[in-house]
Design an enzyme around this catalytic site. Structure first.
Site, mmCIF file in Angstrom:
data_model
loop_
_atom_site.group_PDB
_atom_site.id
_atom_site.type_symbol
_atom_site.label_atom_id
_atom_site.label_comp_id
_atom_site.label_asym_id
_atom_site.label_seq_id
_atom_site.Cartn_x
_atom_site.Cartn_y
_atom_site.Cartn_z
ATOM 1 N N CYS A 1 -16.147 -9.024 5.490
ATOM 2 C CA CYS A 1 -15.525 -7.725 5.203
ATOM 3 C C CYS A 1 -14.393 -7.942 4.207
ATOM 4 O O CYS A 1 -13.478 -8.724 4.485
ATOM 5 C CB CYS A 1 -14.974 -7.109 6.482
ATOM 6 N N ARG B 1 -17.828 -2.693 17.785
ATOM 7 C CA ARG B 1 -17.088 -3.881 17.365
ATOM 8 C C ARG B 1 -15.735 -3.947 18.069
ATOM 9 O O ARG B 1 -14.961 -2.980 18.010
ATOM 10 C CB ARG B 1 -16.882 -3.775 15.838
ATOM 11 N N CYS C 1 0.850 -1.189 0.000
ATOM 12 C CA CYS C 1 0.000 0.000 0.000
ATOM 13 C C CYS C 1 0.889 1.244 0.000
ATOM 14 O O CYS C 1 1.858 1.308 0.758
ATOM 15 C CB CYS C 1 -0.912 0.017 1.221
HETATM 16 FE FE1 SF4 Z 1 -2.824 1.263 3.412
HETATM 17 FE FE2 SF4 Z 1 -5.093 1.100 4.792
HETATM 18 FE FE3 SF4 Z 1 -2.805 0.079 5.791
HETATM 19 FE FE4 SF4 Z 1 -3.110 2.710 5.634
HETATM 20 S S1 SF4 Z 1 -4.332 1.308 6.890
HETATM 21 S S2 SF4 Z 1 -1.280 1.543 5.010
HETATM 22 S S3 SF4 Z 1 -4.316 2.906 3.747
HETATM 23 S S4 SF4 Z 1 -3.876 -0.636 3.966
#
Ligand code: SF4
Ligand code: SAM
Length: 346
Positions: A113, A277, A69
């Site tokens: 989810c 949750r 990410c």
């Molecule tokens: Fe990526 Fe979401 Fe992890 Fe942030 S929380 S690094 S946006 S996967």
């Protein structure tokens, strides 16, 4: 009529629970800082007025796109900025998602989810494949939630038309603290996506994490911000930081159980009708600690197959262990798509 007078004039009538959008920070601190057993009692009273206390929603998070990410969230195993040992994986094939969802359904799970390590959704073939997953898992009679990062209105509409039940997009902490742990996007970006989802029939799932290094005021400001969303988020996940080696927060101190209980109980009082949750970090809690969180109003958990993690590097208790725990506590798993009653609004 039984009634309870709370600190600073806070008042709860047992026969109604006020839905408020205008909590002040001192009010929230007064609730949070109450003697903890009184706080649990008050929260349990609110929980029983609004929910079946013997019901637990059990969810399963499937990491459909793992790792790599581009964001720099300081807690996250999926960020490409840190060396966490999580190997990037391509978008999961729909057939595999269906297989996992079928096993989850057979284990009593009512909500699946679908989580992606994305900053935002892109209008491409991968999103089309996710829309297909949403439709097919919904057709299995399960609630589908997605957590895919930031959304445009057009993308939210497409998820709505695919039958999406909920969209998760956590605000994680207060606006002030947020910028100390995430610099690759703004708090406002998160709020904008929540407002976008609110324009559709898709329910909102938004909460945050404790144990990031934030103060109690930061935790209360997060609840204060979320309570301003109209109507309240239908579900509010409270994550306990799962410390991931290699991330900037990998060496943080453990969150004391009393901080967890206070956060769950305060969230229950602030969001009487929402699902609270108990999510990441639950695997670290004793059964008795989890039971206290359930008494305080947590009515939804994530569970998983032993070989799958909640998200990569964030463990989750197994279906079997959770079934045993719910049996011990006399709790039953909630059916999917349970209607929400109307409530007295403030
Ligand atoms: Fe990526 Fe979401 Fe992890 Fe942030 S929380 S690094 S946006 S996967
Ligand atoms: N990329 C999307 C996003 O950021 O919204 C969805 C995936 S992200 C894994 C979903 C949420 O999981 C985050 O917003 C965060 O609240 C929570 N989370 C991620 N890593 C965590 C960790 N190590 N401990 C606790 N919660 C975590």
């Amino acid at each position: 009529m039984v009634s309870y007078h709370w600190p600073r004039g806070l008042y709860l009538s047992m026969n109604s629970a006020l839905i408020r959008h205008d909590w002040s920070l001192p009010e929230l601190r007064a609730i949070h800082d109450m003697p903890v057993l009184d706080l649990v009692f008050q929260a349990a009273a609110v929980h029983r007025v609004n929910h079946d206390p013997l019901e637990m929603q059990v969810c399963k998070l499937i990491s459909i796109k793992t790792g790599a990410c581009p964001e720099d969230c300081a807690y996250c195993a999926q960020s490409s900025r840190y060396t966490t040992g999580v190997a990037p994986e391509r978008l999961m094939e729909k057939e595999k998602v269906i297989e996992i969802a079928a096993r989850a359904k057979a284990s009593g799970v009512s909500r699946v989810c679908l989580g992606a390590a994305w900053r935002e959704v892109k209008d491409n073939v991968q999103f089309d494949r996710v829309l297909d997953m949403v439709k097919d898992v919904t057709d299995m009679g399960m609630e589908v939630c997605c957590t895919l990062g930031m959304l445009t209105e057009d993308q939210a509409r497409k998820l709505e038309h695919a039958g999406l039940h909920a969209y998760n997009h956590n605000v994680d902490s207060s606006a002030e603290f947020y910028e100390t742990i995430i610099t690759s996007r703004r708090y406002e970006d998160r709020l904008n996506t929540l407002q976008t989802v609110r324009k559709t029939s898709v329910t909102v799932c938004s909460g945050g994490i404790i144990g990031l290094g934030e103060t109690v005021d930061d935790r209360m400001k997060m609840l204060q911000t979320l309570a301003q969303i109209r109507p309240h988020p239908e579900s509010v996940p409270i994550n306990i930081l799962s410390k991931v080696p290699g991330t900037p927060l990998g060496e943080n101190l453990d969150v004391p159980i009393w901080d967890v209980v206070r956060m769950i109980a305060t969230a229950r009082i602030v969001f009487p009708r929402s699902d609270i949750r108990l999510t990441a970090g639950r695997a670290r809690l004793e059964e008795t600690e989890q039971a206290l969180c359930f008494l305080a109003g947590a009515n939804s958990i994530f569970s998983s197959e032993t070989e799958f993690m909640l998200t990569k590097a964030v463990p989750s208790p197994s279906y079997d262990a959770d079934a045993e725990l719910l049996k011990t506590l006399g709790l039953r798993m909630r059916e999917p798509f349970k209607p929400r009653d109307t409530v007295v609004a403030a």
